[in-house]
Write an enzyme that holds these catalytic residues in place. Structure first.
Site, PDB file in Angstrom:
ATOM      1  N   GLY A  52      25.092  14.727  49.704  1.00 29.67           N
ATOM      2  CA  GLY A  52      25.393  13.299  49.654  1.00 29.67           C
ATOM      3  C   GLY A  52      25.446  12.798  48.231  1.00 29.67           C
ATOM      4  O   GLY A  52      25.667  13.575  47.301  1.00 29.67           O
ATOM      5  N   THR A  83      28.581  18.986  49.802  1.00 25.32           N
ATOM      6  CA  THR A  83      27.969  20.172  49.198  1.00 25.32           C
ATOM      7  C   THR A  83      27.494  21.158  50.257  1.00 25.32           C
ATOM      8  O   THR A  83      27.039  20.747  51.321  1.00 25.32           O
ATOM      9  CB  THR A  83      26.732  19.693  48.409  1.00 25.32           C
ATOM     10  OG1 THR A  83      27.187  18.908  47.340  1.00 25.32           O
ATOM     11  CG2 THR A  83      25.879  20.838  47.927  1.00 25.32           C
ATOM     12  N   GLY A 106      24.615  12.224  44.881  1.00 24.31           N
ATOM     13  CA  GLY A 106      23.607  12.917  44.090  1.00 24.31           C
ATOM     14  C   GLY A 106      22.723  12.006  43.270  1.00 24.31           C
ATOM     15  O   GLY A 106      21.541  12.314  43.053  1.00 24.31           O
ATOM     16  N   VAL A 119      27.252  15.097  36.380  1.00 23.11           N
ATOM     17  CA  VAL A 119      26.575  16.153  37.129  1.00 23.11           C
ATOM     18  C   VAL A 119      25.718  15.487  38.188  1.00 23.11           C
ATOM     19  O   VAL A 119      24.976  14.542  37.894  1.00 23.11           O
ATOM     20  CB  VAL A 119      25.714  17.032  36.198  1.00 23.11           C
ATOM     21  CG1 VAL A 119      24.849  17.986  36.999  1.00 23.11           C
ATOM     22  CG2 VAL A 119      26.602  17.808  35.228  1.00 23.11           C
ATOM     23  N   ASP A 151      23.193  15.973  41.884  1.00 23.50           N
ATOM     24  CA  ASP A 151      21.895  16.574  42.200  1.00 23.50           C
ATOM     25  C   ASP A 151      21.976  18.079  42.456  1.00 23.50           C
ATOM     26  O   ASP A 151      20.991  18.799  42.294  1.00 23.50           O
ATOM     27  CB  ASP A 151      21.306  15.911  43.456  1.00 23.50           C
ATOM     28  CG  ASP A 151      22.230  16.106  44.661  1.00 23.50           C
ATOM     29  OD1 ASP A 151      23.461  15.903  44.504  1.00 23.50           O
ATOM     30  OD2 ASP A 151      21.736  16.458  45.744  1.00 23.50           O
TER      31      ASP A 151
HETATM   32  N1  ASP Z   1      25.437  15.990  46.147  1.00 27.58           N
HETATM   33  C1  ASP Z   1      26.743  16.232  45.582  1.00 27.58           C
HETATM   34  C2  ASP Z   1      26.883  15.496  44.300  1.00 27.58           C
HETATM   35  O1  ASP Z   1      26.362  14.406  44.169  1.00 27.58           O
HETATM   36  C3  ASP Z   1      27.836  15.832  46.454  1.00 27.58           C
HETATM   37  C4  ASP Z   1      27.775  16.334  47.847  1.00 27.58           C
HETATM   38  O2  ASP Z   1      26.751  16.503  48.451  1.00 27.58           O
HETATM   39  O3  ASP Z   1      28.828  16.598  48.393  1.00 27.58           O
HETATM   40  O4  ASP Z   1      27.589  15.984  43.432  1.00 27.58           O
END
Ligand code: ASP
Length: 333
Positions: free
Chosen positions: A243, A191, A245, A220, A222
């Site tokens: 990371g 993300t 979520g 969905v 975080d």
């Molecule tokens: N945090 C995001 C999710 O869980 C994924 C990411 O950080 O790449 O959707």
């Protein structure tokens, strides 16, 4: 995967000039064992997660330099990454869910705590702009799925169909075994979260993602959840997360980081404590990465992650750098 190492100096106008290497955090881990405190910074500062933060920060810096608001900066900064169809973790170029659909999540928050969020939307290039529009044009914070898509259409956002053969092929290959095992720095889940402060001390943050590759349709994470993937409190500071979520949602991660700063922790100490809570709650992390990035209202900043490999782009008047975050555990290749 992206090569996340690099050091790019930018001129004050925000022009990329030189790639020479990388820097690590300033603290001496071996001697202190404590999280570092970065010095406060006068003037604007922009921070964002991962190497794709470099072009995002450059855009945000340009917006601030042209007199744009910090909210404009964090929106337009991450929008650069949303438009990059070679990016497999943000925007329409992202990895699909297990049904082969690319579904996008985003949120934005300003200095005063106003917030907008959108989740589980398909076929829109800039979920971050939909999130901002929801904040500014509705009495709500979050719209999701078909309702969010209809609202976006009604409010002037044009849908866009993108088909990327490599992504389709990877999904078809994945379908043969359909095994979903998120592993830090191997699955694509990077993300972009951006937190920034303008010259007057106003804060804002944004966060946008295509989420975890091959997630269950409808999942969905975080990233669009205020308090989890992003939290801004103009009286204290801002934080964002990247990371897995689910681990961040369960601990209200970004809110936790900001509250810890409110109670006196340095930005890096706050991120480290939020990571510690996740590790404590999940002793069998099995390589699941989470990273936090924090900015205090005086411009001090810091980051911490469960595993090595998390880095962030930092832009100040002195230039732009890619900085390695501190980490709890080390993964070897
Ligand atoms: N945090 C995001 C999710 O869980 C994924 C990411 O950080 O790449 O959707």
């Amino acid at each position: 995967m992206n090569d996340r190492r690099g050091f790019i100096k930018l001129g004050l106008a925000g022009t990329a000039a030189l790639v020479t290497g990388c820097i690590t955090r300033q603290e001496d881990e071996a001697t202190s064992g404590q999280a570092a405190t970065t010095p406060a910074t006068d003037g604007p500062i922009v921070l964002s997660t991962w190497k794709h933060g470099i072009p995002a920060n450059a855009k945000a810096w340009e917006v601030l330099g042209q007199g744009g608001s910090v909210l404009d900066a964090v929106e337009q900064g991450v929008a650069v990454v949303e438009s990059d169809l070679s990016n497999r973790s943000v925007g329409l170029g992202g990895m699909p869910d297990r049904d082969g659909k690319v579904t996008l999540d985003a949120c934005i928050q300003d200095h005063g705590g106003r917030a907008g969020a959108v989740a589980f939307v398909q076929r829109f290039e800039h979920p971050i702009s939909i999130a901002r529009a929801i904040m500014e044009r509705t009495p709500h914070v979050m719209l999701v799925g078909a309702g969010a898509e209809r609202w976006a259409l009604e409010n002037g956002f044009e849908p866009r169909d993108v088909e990327i053969p490599d992504v389709r092929k990877a999904w078809n290959d994945w379908l043969k075994e359909s095994r979903y095992q998120p592993v830090a720095n191997i699955e694509n889940h990077d993300t972009i979260g951006m937190i920034a402060m303008d010259a007057s001390g106003k804060l804002a943050g944004s966060c946008t993602t295509s989420g975890m590759a091959y997630k269950v349709h409808g999942r969905v994470g975080d990233s669009p959840i205020i308090g989890a993937g992003l939290f801004v409190d103009g009286e204290v500071g801002a934080a964002c997360a990247t990371g897995v979520g689910e681990l961040v949602i369960r601990t209200a991660g970004s809110h936790t980081v900001v509250e810890l700063m409110r109670h006196g922790r340095s930005p890096e100490e706050a991120c480290r404590e939020a990571v510690r809570r996740i590790v404590k709650q999940n002793p069998q992390l099995e390589g699941m990465q989470v990273g936090f990035l924090a900015l205090r209202k005086d411009g001090a900043h810091g980051a911490w992650s469960v595993f090595n490999g998390f880095n962030y782009a930092l832009s100040t008047a002195a230039g732009q750098q890619l900085v390695d975050a501190g980490h709890d555990r080390t993964l070897t290749a």
